[in-house]
Design an enzyme around this catalytic site. Sequence first.
Site, short mmCIF file in Angstrom:
data_model
loop_
_atom_site.label_atom_id
_atom_site.label_comp_id
_atom_site.label_asym_id
_atom_site.label_seq_id
_atom_site.Cartn_x
_atom_site.Cartn_y
_atom_site.Cartn_z
N ASP A 73 5.78 7.41 -2.43
CA ASP A 73 4.52 7.31 -2.59
C ASP A 73 4.28 6.43 -4.05
O ASP A 73 4.85 6.84 -5.12
CB ASP A 73 3.73 8.70 -2.93
CG ASP A 73 2.52 8.61 -3.35
OD1 ASP A 73 1.89 7.53 -3.92
OD2 ASP A 73 1.84 9.67 -3.37
N TYR A 106 -11.44 -2.94 -5.61
CA TYR A 106 -10.36 -3.60 -4.99
C TYR A 106 -10.13 -4.86 -5.93
O TYR A 106 -8.85 -5.16 -6.27
CB TYR A 106 -10.31 -3.76 -3.56
CG TYR A 106 -9.57 -4.64 -2.95
CD1 TYR A 106 -8.26 -4.04 -2.66
CD2 TYR A 106 -9.40 -5.90 -2.70
CE1 TYR A 106 -7.12 -4.77 -1.87
CE2 TYR A 106 -8.34 -6.55 -2.05
CZ TYR A 106 -7.33 -5.94 -1.66
OH TYR A 106 -6.27 -6.76 -1.04
N SER A 150 -4.29 -10.71 -4.06
CA SER A 150 -5.13 -10.89 -3.27
C SER A 150 -5.85 -12.11 -3.95
O SER A 150 -6.00 -12.27 -4.94
CB SER A 150 -5.98 -9.89 -2.85
OG SER A 150 -7.33 -10.15 -2.25
N LYS A 194 -6.75 -5.66 -7.99
CA LYS A 194 -6.01 -6.84 -7.75
C LYS A 194 -5.98 -8.04 -9.02
O LYS A 194 -4.98 -8.57 -9.28
CB LYS A 194 -6.46 -7.63 -6.58
CG LYS A 194 -6.19 -6.67 -5.40
CD LYS A 194 -4.60 -6.34 -4.93
CE LYS A 194 -4.47 -6.08 -3.84
NZ LYS A 194 -2.94 -5.56 -3.36
#
Length: 247
Positions: free
Chosen positions: A61, A153, A140, A157
């Site tokens: 994890d 997100y 990304s 990123k």
Amino acid sequence: MTSDFSGKTVLITGAASGFGRLLAERLSAAGANLVLGDLNAAGLDELAGDLSGKIVPVCCDVTREGDVQTLCERALDMLGGLDIAVNNAGFAPPMKGLLDTSEDDLDRAFAVNAKGVFFGMKHQIPLMKEHGGAILNVASVAGLNAAPKLISYAAAKHAVVGMTKTAAVEFARDNIRINAICPFFSPTPLMSESGFADKQDFLSSGVPMKRLGEPAEIVETMMSLIHPGNTYLTGQALAVDGGVMAL
């Protein structure tokens, strides 16, 4: 450059599916020894059974520093060291605007996408300091530009890109190259899990090449960025996006 990774030990997080799985398959065929981390233990075992060479699957994890430390220690204990690491594990939340994004949403995005990369580099770099190496962080285009309705997100990123550049400068003299790859949407399980599977035509319409990149195309670029012969490229966040960032 030929795809020869013979004798190299490569660690990959998020290895049980998507980019991670394809990359593991490519590297195994190219002669690498692999340490593979993922929460999906069954998927890891299935993948390991399909690969050749020395393969060490580890249930991991990436939001837990102890798990990541153990994963890196397995590279040292089982394979004698670490040459290349790919911090690929990621999480893409459902679309939400800023005002609808909760603290829990933000924490989850940062725990997997940003802290997972930080923990990875923290425990991978010491294994490379004596002989050099390469680290690739999967970011990304959302880490380079705006991503409306994906603010948690995008924030995580962007953090990956910032950490990549900072670490690359800190450890350049140790001959450790650290880069990030910044793909646009690509049809992987992660894209489906996030609810974007039925939006491919819409997403493609905004790409100058008018299509999404296939996972194999993204992995081809990953192979180039971590190749042992690619010795002078560091501190970069490379968009692999069909021209989106050129608009």
